[in-house]
Scaffold this motif. Structure first.
Motif, short mmCIF file in Angstrom:
data_model
loop_
_atom_site.label_atom_id
_atom_site.label_comp_id
_atom_site.label_asym_id
_atom_site.label_seq_id
_atom_site.Cartn_x
_atom_site.Cartn_y
_atom_site.Cartn_z
N ALA A 40 -4.77 -16.08 12.00
CA ALA A 40 -3.31 -16.17 11.29
C ALA A 40 -3.14 -16.81 10.96
O ALA A 40 -2.30 -17.41 10.35
N ALA A 41 -3.22 -18.33 12.21
CA ALA A 41 -2.51 -19.25 11.29
C ALA A 41 -3.62 -20.36 9.97
O ALA A 41 -2.71 -21.03 9.74
N PRO A 67 -1.05 3.66 17.65
CA PRO A 67 0.08 2.81 18.69
C PRO A 67 0.46 1.80 18.13
O PRO A 67 1.75 1.51 17.75
N THR A 68 0.13 1.06 17.63
CA THR A 68 0.47 -0.67 17.90
C THR A 68 0.04 -0.67 16.61
O THR A 68 0.97 -1.38 15.80
N ILE A 69 -0.51 -0.37 15.27
CA ILE A 69 -0.89 -1.57 14.25
C ILE A 69 -0.44 0.18 13.26
O ILE A 69 -0.41 -0.22 11.74
N GLY A 70 0.02 1.28 13.59
CA GLY A 70 0.27 1.90 12.74
C GLY A 70 -0.80 2.40 11.90
O GLY A 70 -1.91 2.40 11.69
N GLY A 71 -1.28 2.23 10.34
CA GLY A 71 -1.39 3.28 9.22
C GLY A 71 -2.05 1.77 9.06
O GLY A 71 -3.08 1.46 7.60
N GLU A 109 -2.40 -9.07 12.47
CA GLU A 109 -1.56 -8.89 11.56
C GLU A 109 -2.03 -8.79 9.99
O GLU A 109 -3.04 -8.76 10.04
N GLY A 110 -1.08 -7.85 9.07
CA GLY A 110 -1.95 -7.47 8.26
C GLY A 110 -2.96 -6.05 8.31
O GLY A 110 -2.89 -5.54 9.52
N LEU A 114 -13.08 -6.51 0.70
CA LEU A 114 -13.45 -8.70 1.17
C LEU A 114 -13.79 -9.27 1.04
O LEU A 114 -13.58 -10.90 1.47
N GLY A 115 -13.03 -9.17 -0.61
CA GLY A 115 -13.60 -10.63 -1.74
C GLY A 115 -12.44 -10.67 -2.36
O GLY A 115 -11.88 -11.55 -3.24
N ASP A 116 -11.07 -9.22 -1.61
CA ASP A 116 -10.23 -9.99 -2.21
C ASP A 116 -9.45 -11.34 -1.66
O ASP A 116 -9.18 -11.18 -0.40
N ALA A 117 -8.25 -11.05 -2.36
CA ALA A 117 -7.04 -12.53 -1.53
C ALA A 117 -6.55 -12.03 -0.08
O ALA A 117 -5.81 -12.35 0.58
N ASP A 118 -6.19 -9.76 -0.46
CA ASP A 118 -5.68 -9.55 0.98
C ASP A 118 -6.90 -8.60 1.75
O ASP A 118 -6.65 -7.68 2.12
#
Length: 195
Positions: free
Chosen positions: A192-193, A83-87, A61-62, A16-20
């Motif tokens: 997301a925006a 089924p929608t977001i996969g892994g 997203e992500g 949670l502290g990372d950029a991603d």
């Protein structure tokens, strides 16, 4: 970097502290979420995901971190969204219970009712005690206690809880600002925006 599906509190906190950092979906009830939650989490109750998994998942997203009190509901939400977001779905193992025990920061709400598990334990205990006490006057009342015991046994073996489903509908567990599919998808689009 590929992350495991099940994350410990330490792993989740570091991520949670990372950029991603992932989107954090708290799948507890709105009343539970109102008491305390991870800062920046979005409340998307698991029953809402049950009804609209594809619609909600299509807006994600992500990477996604799913959180509940322990991790049972988060695992269920991950299964429904897969089924929608996969892994891209990840579960905080131990949930808010372990997060709180680790002393990690939370956003405090205005408070709410007891955690669902505490409500279930209280109601089940009260009904079992009532059955025992009533059976001193009306012997057949013992079956109330037997029924509660059988229900708890089934809940443990199946990892489901019918009593929690009933308690979730009680007035003290309802909020006027409960999330809807529309409010969730709007918040996800806004998030997301802003990235």
């Amino acid at each position: 970097m590929t992350r495991p599906t099940d994350l410990s509190v330490a792993e989740a906190r570091a991520w949670l502290g990372d950029a991603d950092a992932p989107v954090v979906l708290d799948v507890r009830t709105p009343a539970e979420f109102a008491g305390t939650h991870i800062d920046g989490a979005l409340n998307v109750p698991v029953d809402l995901i049950e009804r609209s998994a594809a619609e909600i998942g299509s807006q994600l997203e992500g990477e996604v971190l799913l959180v509940c009190r322990t991790d049972r509901r988060a695992h269920e939400a991950a299964r429904l969204l897969a089924p929608t977001i996969g892994g891209r779905g990840h579960v905080l193992v131990g949930g808010m219970t372990d997060w709180d025990e680790a002393g990690l920061p939370v956003e405090q709400g205005e408070g709410g009712p007891w955690a669902m598990e505490r409500q279930v334990r209280t109601v089940a205990g009260a009904l079992a005690l009532t059955g025992v006490l009533a059976s001193t006057v009306a012997p057949k009342a013992k079956w109330l206690s037997g029924g509660i015991g059988a229900g708890l046994l089934f809940a443990g073996l199946s990892d489901t809880c019918g009593m929690s489903k009933v308690l979730e509908k009680m007035p003290w567990n309802q909020r006027d600002d409960a999330p809807t599919v529309e409010s969730v998808t709007r918040e996800l689009a806004q998030g997301a925006a802003s990235h």
